[in-house]
Scaffold this motif. Structure first.
Motif, short mmCIF file in Angstrom:
data_model
loop_
_atom_site.label_atom_id
_atom_site.label_comp_id
_atom_site.label_asym_id
_atom_site.label_seq_id
_atom_site.Cartn_x
_atom_site.Cartn_y
_atom_site.Cartn_z
N MET A 1 0.86 -1.20 0.00
CA MET A 1 0.00 0.00 0.00
C MET A 1 0.88 1.24 0.00
O MET A 1 1.85 1.31 0.72
N PHE A 2 0.49 2.23 -0.79
CA PHE A 2 1.36 3.39 -0.96
C PHE A 2 0.93 4.58 -0.15
O PHE A 2 1.57 5.61 -0.17
N ILE A 3 -0.17 4.47 0.56
CA ILE A 3 -0.74 5.67 1.17
C ILE A 3 -0.42 5.73 2.64
O ILE A 3 -0.50 4.74 3.34
N ILE A 4 -0.05 6.90 3.08
CA ILE A 4 0.05 7.11 4.51
C ILE A 4 -1.20 7.88 4.90
O ILE A 4 -1.40 9.02 4.49
N TRP A 5 -2.05 7.22 5.61
CA TRP A 5 -3.33 7.85 5.96
C TRP A 5 -3.58 7.69 7.44
O TRP A 5 -3.59 6.58 7.96
N VAL A 9 -10.11 11.08 9.83
CA VAL A 9 -10.21 12.42 9.27
C VAL A 9 -11.65 12.90 9.27
O VAL A 9 -11.92 14.09 9.39
N ALA B 87 -8.34 2.39 -0.96
CA ALA B 87 -7.14 2.80 -1.70
C ALA B 87 -7.34 2.40 -3.16
O ALA B 87 -7.72 1.27 -3.46
N GLN B 118 -10.40 15.12 0.26
CA GLN B 118 -8.97 14.96 0.56
C GLN B 118 -8.61 13.48 0.70
O GLN B 118 -7.56 13.03 0.25
N GLN B 119 -9.54 12.73 1.32
CA GLN B 119 -9.29 11.31 1.50
C GLN B 119 -9.24 10.58 0.16
O GLN B 119 -8.35 9.76 -0.08
N ASP B 122 -5.87 11.54 -1.42
CA ASP B 122 -4.67 10.95 -0.81
C ASP B 122 -4.60 9.45 -1.03
O ASP B 122 -3.51 8.88 -1.10
N LYS B 123 -5.75 8.82 -1.12
CA LYS B 123 -5.74 7.35 -1.21
C LYS B 123 -5.86 6.86 -2.65
O LYS B 123 -6.16 5.70 -2.88
N THR B 124 -5.65 7.75 -3.60
CA THR B 124 -5.73 7.34 -5.00
C THR B 124 -4.43 7.68 -5.71
O THR B 124 -3.90 8.78 -5.53
N ALA B 125 -3.92 6.73 -6.49
CA ALA B 125 -2.74 6.98 -7.31
C ALA B 125 -3.14 7.02 -8.78
O ALA B 125 -4.04 6.27 -9.19
#
Lengths: 285, 337
Positions: A1-5, A9, B87, B118-119, B122-125
């Motif tokens: 996984m590439f996301i730092i979340w 939020v 994601a 924002q979510q 951030d969670k999408t490439a």
């Protein structure tokens, strides 16, 4: 996984309102009720600071939310007061609610009447119908800081004597030092001994001096139009005339792009504008 | 030297990514419409698409999105925030659409940030794909992007004879490429094929001229043929007006956000019926003023990416390229009514 979340939020999602409880409901006219609402979380209520002219969204869950001006003055009232006219889906639903009902509140949003800048000046309030709702906190703020302002003149018009929204407060207003209240209605009744005239005509008749005076007006568009003309005739400059605009808005945050008047947003740049600012807008407000 | 990957190896890599992310790519449906849709395996992706019918905006700003749910229990009310989004990897993003997302960032991430948007962001490439051909309706190069623009992507792929050239743009992109099984990436001297140029539109100086022509009778004439069908807003990658309303389905209450269009009749109407923007011309004018004047004033760029979707979609040929040219011709002399 590439996301730092970091997660969680959504607790900061600006669309999620504070839960609040209706403390009292008072009939002001046949179609306007005064709701006194306290936020359920005492810490949030304590920090909910707002100024005359600001607004908040009130939710009737399952029906929707609408923006309303806050008609109380912070620190003078317990909680928040909204004077709400029954006119659409959300307001119909709110009118069904009683003391103890849970609603949502988010805000405060928008700018405010720059009352600090008006210190030392005479204040001339011209309100029509439910347009008195955003003007009431201005009046009560000034009466609470009486020495900081000059004369206070209030012209309040309504369709009938029964439609004068803040009648229970008229004695307090008119009996305050250096304060004068002029009432007028479109149609009187057998008990009405006061004026039967349109608000702009009363303005022309009373002829308040524009000298060191700020005029603040709110009411139906047609009243505003002719009041503005009357004030200009008396020598008021556009920047001495202040109003608060109403718009169809969904966020209060300058995002939904519903309430723009030209390149300004009512929710973010307003709702309070003077007529110098309004005349520089592209669009008719 | 550049890194390239063959098409079959690209599919292998995308399938690897699909194990840990939701994979989204252009998919042809039966009606000849190409849309960005979730795929369970990369083989479902339409690799040979030109541009999609709708922009991938819907994966960041969905047409209908729950903001929160209202739960009532024993007289108590609880507001349950929307669930965390998944994601995602979007494959096949065109440069114009990626710029569209970058423009949506401006209102949505402006303080206070829209945390749901924002979510999604951030969670999408984004694995972009350079355009292979310039379509008649394209004018991206006038709108701050280009068929091979990598600037708003995480990775940009460019199709060549024996596969795809890989350009890593961001750290997110590097992390995606790190998941590519060993041995699939090859070194190559290949260069991307040249493209014909997109149509140009005179966008320079447009905001200054717009400022002079708000009351021009031109907007009345233009709006005469507008049907207010809202298609232009529906297909636009940068239109972001929205509505917020409650859905109450057998006691299950949700507050949802939905797409809205400034062309719809109730857009500015307030309770009681007063509408300060009544009439056809003020509605259509709002569309062009928001894109070409208000948005640039607020955020510094024109809210159009030159994808040409509205040009293709409009049933009465209201063409933003013509509008921009017409406005230039109006010049500073406003033909006041």
């Amino acid at each position: 996984m590439f996301i730092i979340w970091e997660g969680k939020v959504d607790s900061s999602n600006p669309f999620i309102p504070h839960l609040a409880t209706i403390q009292s409901v008072t009939d002001l006219t046949s179609d306007v009720k005064l709701f006194r609402i306290e936020l359920n979380d005492p810490a949030v209520q304590e920090n909910f600071d707002y100024k005359p002219g600001q607004f908040a969204f009130v939710s009737a869950f399952g029906i929707g939310e609408s923006p309303f001006c806050i008609t109380s003055v912070a620190h003078l009232s317990e909680g928040l007061e909204f004077a709400i006219r029954r006119v659409g889906t959300v307001t119909n639903s709110l009118h069904e609610l009683e003391e103890g009902a849970i609603v949502g509140v988010r805000g405060p949003y928008g700018n405010n009447f720059p009352l600090k800048d008006y210190e030392g000046k005479n204040i001339f309030i011209i309100g029509g119908g439910i347009g008195m709702a955003p003007l009431r906190p201005v009046i009560n703020f000034i009466l609470g800081h009486r020495d900081s302002y000059g004369d206070l003149l209030v012209i309040n018009g309504a369709r009938t004597p029964q439609d004068l929204v803040f009648a229970p407060e008229f004695d307090t207003w008119s009996q305050s030092p250096n304060a004068k209240l002029e009432l007028t209605v479109d149609r009187g009744d057998e008990n009405w001994t006061g004026r039967v005239d349109l608000v702009p005509n009363v303005v022309k008749e009373i002829k308040p001096s524009p000298e060191n005076t700020i005029a603040i007006t709110c009411g139906p568009p047609i009243m505003i139009r002719f009041t503005l003309a009357a004030l200009k005739e008396l020598g008021f400059a556009p920047r001495q005339i202040v109003t608060t605009l109403e718009g169809n808005m969904k966020c209060g945050l300058g995002k939904c792009a519903r309430c723009n008047v030209g390149d300004k947003y009512i929710c973010k740049d307003g709702p309070v504008f003077n007529f110098e600012q309004i005349s520089s807008l592209f669009e008719e407000a | 030297m550049t890194q390239i990957i063959s098409k079959s190896d690209l599919i292998t890599w995308l399938n690897k990514l699909a194990e840990s992310h939701v994979l989204i790519g252009p998919v042809n449906d039966n009606a000849g419409v190409t849309l960005f849709r979730k795929v369970s395996q990369a083989e479902e992706i339409a690799f040979d698409f030109t541009n999609t019918t709708l922009s991938p905006k819907e994966w960041f700003f969905p047409p209908t999105e729950t903001l929160f749910t209202v739960e009532r229990k024993d007289g108590q009310v609880e507001l349950v925030p929307a669930e965390d989004v998944e994601a995602k990897v979007i494959f096949g993003m065109r440069p114009c659409d990626a710029r569209g997302i970058a423009l949506l960032d401006k209102p949505f991430l402006n303080e206070p940030a829209d945390t749901l948007y924002q979510q999604h962001r951030d969670k999408t490439a984004l694995i972009g794909l350079s355009c292979r051909e310039v379509l008649p309706e394209c004018f991206c190069t006038s709108m701050g992007t280009a068929p091979d623009d990598s600037s708003n992507m995480d990775i940009l792929l460019t199709e060549v004879a024996d596969g795809y050239i890989i350009q890593v743009v961001t750290e997110k992109g590097a992390a995606l490429l790190a998941e590519c099984p060993e041995g699939l990436l090859k070194q190559s001297e290949v260069t991307p094929p040249a493209l014909s140029s997109a149509a140009t539109v005179p966008i320079e100086g447009i905001t200054e001229i717009m400022a002079e022509n708000f009351d021009n009778v031109y907007w009345e004439r233009l709006a005469d043929r507008c049907l207010h069908c809202n298609l232009c807003a529906y297909v636009c990658p940068t239109c972001y007006c929205f509505d917020v309303r409650d859905y109450n389905d057998k006691g299950k209450v949700e507050r949802v956000r939905t797409w809205e269009s400034c062309q719809s009749s109730g857009f500015t109407r307030i309770a009681g019926g007063y509408d300060r923007r009544a009439g056809k011309a003020p509605h259509l004018r709002q569309r062009f003023y928001h894109k070409l004047f208000y948005f640039p004033a607020e955020f510094g760029s024109v809210a159009c990416v030159g994808c040409g979707r509205c040009v293709k979609a409009c049933p009465v040929n209201v063409d933003i390229r013509e509008v921009i040219m017409d406005v230039h011709n109006l010049g500073g002399q406003s033909g006041q009514q």
